[in-house]
Motif scaffolding. Structure first.
Motif, PDB file in Angstrom:
ATOM      1  N   LEU A  12      71.874  24.040 -27.983  1.00 32.05           N
ATOM      2  CA  LEU A  12      71.160  22.803 -28.280  1.00 32.05           C
ATOM      3  C   LEU A  12      69.802  23.107 -28.912  1.00 32.05           C
ATOM      4  O   LEU A  12      69.392  22.460 -29.890  1.00 32.05           O
ATOM      5  CB  LEU A  12      70.971  21.977 -27.005  1.00 32.05           C
ATOM      6  CG  LEU A  12      72.222  21.368 -26.374  1.00 32.05           C
ATOM      7  CD1 LEU A  12      71.846  20.607 -25.108  1.00 32.05           C
ATOM      8  CD2 LEU A  12      72.940  20.451 -27.355  1.00 32.05           C
ATOM      9  N   ASN A  13      69.103  24.074 -28.355  1.00 31.44           N
ATOM     10  CA  ASN A  13      67.797  24.460 -28.899  1.00 31.44           C
ATOM     11  C   ASN A  13      67.932  25.010 -30.313  1.00 31.44           C
ATOM     12  O   ASN A  13      67.090  24.751 -31.179  1.00 31.44           O
ATOM     13  CB  ASN A  13      67.116  25.489 -27.995  1.00 31.44           C
ATOM     14  CG  ASN A  13      66.658  24.896 -26.673  1.00 31.44           C
ATOM     15  OD1 ASN A  13      66.375  23.707 -26.585  1.00 31.44           O
ATOM     16  ND2 ASN A  13      66.595  25.722 -25.641  1.00 31.44           N
ATOM     17  N   GLU A  14      68.996  25.769 -30.543  1.00 31.49           N
ATOM     18  CA  GLU A  14      69.246  26.317 -31.872  1.00 31.49           C
ATOM     19  C   GLU A  14      69.532  25.203 -32.877  1.00 31.49           C
ATOM     20  O   GLU A  14      69.096  25.269 -34.040  1.00 31.49           O
ATOM     21  CB  GLU A  14      70.426  27.281 -31.823  1.00 31.49           C
ATOM     22  CG  GLU A  14      70.595  28.137 -33.061  1.00 31.49           C
ATOM     23  CD  GLU A  14      69.481  29.156 -33.250  1.00 31.49           C
ATOM     24  OE1 GLU A  14      69.241  29.548 -34.409  1.00 31.49           O
ATOM     25  OE2 GLU A  14      68.840  29.546 -32.246  1.00 31.49           O
ATOM     26  N   LEU A  15      70.230  24.172 -32.421  1.00 30.90           N
ATOM     27  CA  LEU A  15      70.528  23.033 -33.285  1.00 30.90           C
ATOM     28  C   LEU A  15      69.240  22.328 -33.709  1.00 30.90           C
ATOM     29  O   LEU A  15      69.049  21.998 -34.890  1.00 30.90           O
ATOM     30  CB  LEU A  15      71.446  22.059 -32.547  1.00 30.90           C
ATOM     31  CG  LEU A  15      71.887  20.810 -33.306  1.00 30.90           C
ATOM     32  CD1 LEU A  15      72.707  21.179 -34.524  1.00 30.90           C
ATOM     33  CD2 LEU A  15      72.684  19.885 -32.387  1.00 30.90           C
ATOM     34  N   LEU A  16      68.349  22.112 -32.754  1.00 33.86           N
ATOM     35  CA  LEU A  16      67.070  21.470 -33.066  1.00 33.86           C
ATOM     36  C   LEU A  16      66.222  22.353 -33.981  1.00 33.86           C
ATOM     37  O   LEU A  16      65.511  21.848 -34.863  1.00 33.86           O
ATOM     38  CB  LEU A  16      66.312  21.139 -31.779  1.00 33.86           C
ATOM     39  CG  LEU A  16      66.946  20.054 -30.905  1.00 33.86           C
ATOM     40  CD1 LEU A  16      66.151  19.898 -29.617  1.00 33.86           C
ATOM     41  CD2 LEU A  16      67.018  18.728 -31.659  1.00 33.86           C
ATOM     42  N   LYS A  17      66.292  23.649 -33.768  1.00 34.87           N
ATOM     43  CA  LYS A  17      65.562  24.577 -34.633  1.00 34.87           C
ATOM     44  C   LYS A  17      66.076  24.484 -36.064  1.00 34.87           C
ATOM     45  O   LYS A  17      65.292  24.455 -37.024  1.00 34.87           O
ATOM     46  CB  LYS A  17      65.714  26.009 -34.115  1.00 34.87           C
ATOM     47  CG  LYS A  17      64.996  27.049 -34.968  1.00 34.87           C
ATOM     48  CD  LYS A  17      65.215  28.448 -34.419  1.00 34.87           C
ATOM     49  CE  LYS A  17      64.564  29.496 -35.315  1.00 34.87           C
ATOM     50  NZ  LYS A  17      64.798  30.878 -34.798  1.00 34.87           N
ATOM     51  N   ASP A  18      67.396  24.436 -36.211  1.00 36.86           N
ATOM     52  CA  ASP A  18      67.997  24.300 -37.551  1.00 36.86           C
ATOM     53  C   ASP A  18      67.531  23.009 -38.223  1.00 36.86           C
ATOM     54  O   ASP A  18      67.271  22.995 -39.434  1.00 36.86           O
ATOM     55  CB  ASP A  18      69.520  24.297 -37.448  1.00 36.86           C
ATOM     56  CG  ASP A  18      70.087  25.658 -37.075  1.00 36.86           C
ATOM     57  OD1 ASP A  18      69.346  26.653 -37.132  1.00 36.86           O
ATOM     58  OD2 ASP A  18      71.281  25.713 -36.710  1.00 36.86           O
ATOM     59  N   LEU A  19      67.428  21.940 -37.450  1.00 36.82           N
ATOM     60  CA  LEU A  19      66.983  20.668 -38.002  1.00 36.82           C
ATOM     61  C   LEU A  19      65.533  20.761 -38.468  1.00 36.82           C
ATOM     62  O   LEU A  19      65.178  20.229 -39.527  1.00 36.82           O
ATOM     63  CB  LEU A  19      67.141  19.553 -36.962  1.00 36.82           C
ATOM     64  CG  LEU A  19      66.876  18.134 -37.457  1.00 36.82           C
ATOM     65  CD1 LEU A  19      67.888  17.740 -38.526  1.00 36.82           C
ATOM     66  CD2 LEU A  19      66.934  17.139 -36.290  1.00 36.82           C
ATOM     67  N   ARG A  20      64.693  21.431 -37.691  1.00 37.78           N
ATOM     68  CA  ARG A  20      63.288  21.612 -38.092  1.00 37.78           C
ATOM     69  C   ARG A  20      63.186  22.424 -39.379  1.00 37.78           C
ATOM     70  O   ARG A  20      62.386  22.098 -40.269  1.00 37.78           O
ATOM     71  CB  ARG A  20      62.500  22.290 -36.980  1.00 37.78           C
ATOM     72  CG  ARG A  20      62.163  21.383 -35.805  1.00 37.78           C
ATOM     73  CD  ARG A  20      61.132  22.009 -34.894  1.00 37.78           C
ATOM     74  NE  ARG A  20      61.639  23.199 -34.222  1.00 37.78           N
ATOM     75  CZ  ARG A  20      62.245  23.183 -33.056  1.00 37.78           C
ATOM     76  NH1 ARG A  20      62.449  22.033 -32.418  1.00 37.78           N
ATOM     77  NH2 ARG A  20      62.666  24.312 -32.498  1.00 37.78           N
ATOM     78  N   VAL A  21      63.990  23.466 -39.490  1.00 40.74           N
ATOM     79  CA  VAL A  21      63.975  24.291 -40.698  1.00 40.74           C
ATOM     80  C   VAL A  21      64.415  23.468 -41.911  1.00 40.74           C
ATOM     81  O   VAL A  21      63.823  23.556 -42.996  1.00 40.74           O
ATOM     82  CB  VAL A  21      64.883  25.523 -40.524  1.00 40.74           C
ATOM     83  CG1 VAL A  21      65.029  26.285 -41.841  1.00 40.74           C
ATOM     84  CG2 VAL A  21      64.309  26.456 -39.450  1.00 40.74           C
ATOM     85  N   LEU A  22      65.449  22.650 -41.724  1.00 42.40           N
ATOM     86  CA  LEU A  22      65.898  21.765 -42.803  1.00 42.40           C
ATOM     87  C   LEU A  22      64.780  20.814 -43.204  1.00 42.40           C
ATOM     88  O   LEU A  22      64.553  20.576 -44.400  1.00 42.40           O
ATOM     89  CB  LEU A  22      67.137  20.985 -42.354  1.00 42.40           C
ATOM     90  CG  LEU A  22      67.673  19.921 -43.320  1.00 42.40           C
ATOM     91  CD1 LEU A  22      68.009  20.530 -44.672  1.00 42.40           C
ATOM     92  CD2 LEU A  22      68.899  19.237 -42.713  1.00 42.40           C
TER      93      LEU A  22
END
Length: 216
Positions: A12-22
């Motif tokens: 879940l944290n990785e998913l949010l991180k990916d969204l921030r990078v996007l």
């Protein structure tokens, strides 16, 4: 906490991180697309258009991760809400980037150097970028008042858009450049609309309610 739960929370944290990078890539694309409009070097504009494929891939990867998590983990309501919001926000980022790439494409056709028009286009872009920046702060602090303020600020972008398309300033001198400037303004106005959509999804993520309930 079980190993499985730790792994799940890490995903879940990785998913949010990916969204921030996007989001960061999208923010940078808007900045660059506005800058290249008056740039003498057309190569920069072409690079922005080419890089749009990277953002498309990032959005696709986020979608795939969400589908995988929903399928394998059967998330609880709060986590599922986060995943749905992430899907929709990633889609909005991708559309914002598409509009920014379309602005860069305009530079491959024409260079806009008129300061009267460029100042207004740059202001529209600056307002959209500030909205995105404030969205990050609203997310971090779960600040619903700031979310509401961001949504309301879109009217400033709309007002500048109307100013640009209603002016005859350039039309008498160069109708083609005027038409291209109007297109840029339209893309920036759409970017503002997509930022509003992200803000509404953020409200849903934080509260579990539609944004309309906040205004009642």
């Amino acid at each position: 906490m079980t190993v499985i739960r730790k792994r799940y929370e890490g995903q879940l944290n990785e998913l949010l991180k990916d969204l921030r990078v996007l989001g960061l890539h999208t923010y940078s694309t808007i900045q660059k697309s506005i800058k290249v409009l008056s740039d003498e070097n057309i190569t920069h504009a072409r690079q922005i258009v080419k890089n749009d494929r990277t953002i498309n891939q990032m959005e696709y990867d986020i979608n795939e991760k969400v589908v995988m998590l929903i399928t394998r983990q059967q998330p609880i309501a709060k986590d599922l809400r986060m995943m749905i919001a992430t899907l929709k926000i990633a889609s909005e980022f991708e559309r914002i980037a598409d509009n920014a790439a379309n602005i860069a494409k305009i530079r491959t056709r024409v260079q806009i150097t008129d300061r009267y028009i460029m100042t207004r286009l740059e202001t529209m872009g600056a307002l959209a970028l500030l909205m995105l920046k404030d969205l990050y702060d609203a997310t971090r602090n779960k600040d619903l008042e700031l979310v509401k303020e961001i949504i309301e600020r879109d009217i400033d972008i709309d007002d500048l858009y109307k100013q640009i398309i209603n002016t005859s300033y350039l039309i008498d001198n160069d109708p083609f450049v005027a038409g291209q400037a109007h297109l840029v303004a339209r893309y920036l106005e759409r970017i503002g609309d997509h930022v509003v959509n992200i803000a509404e999804q953020l409200y849903y993520f934080i509260t579990g309610d539609r944004y309309e309930s906040y205004t009642k």
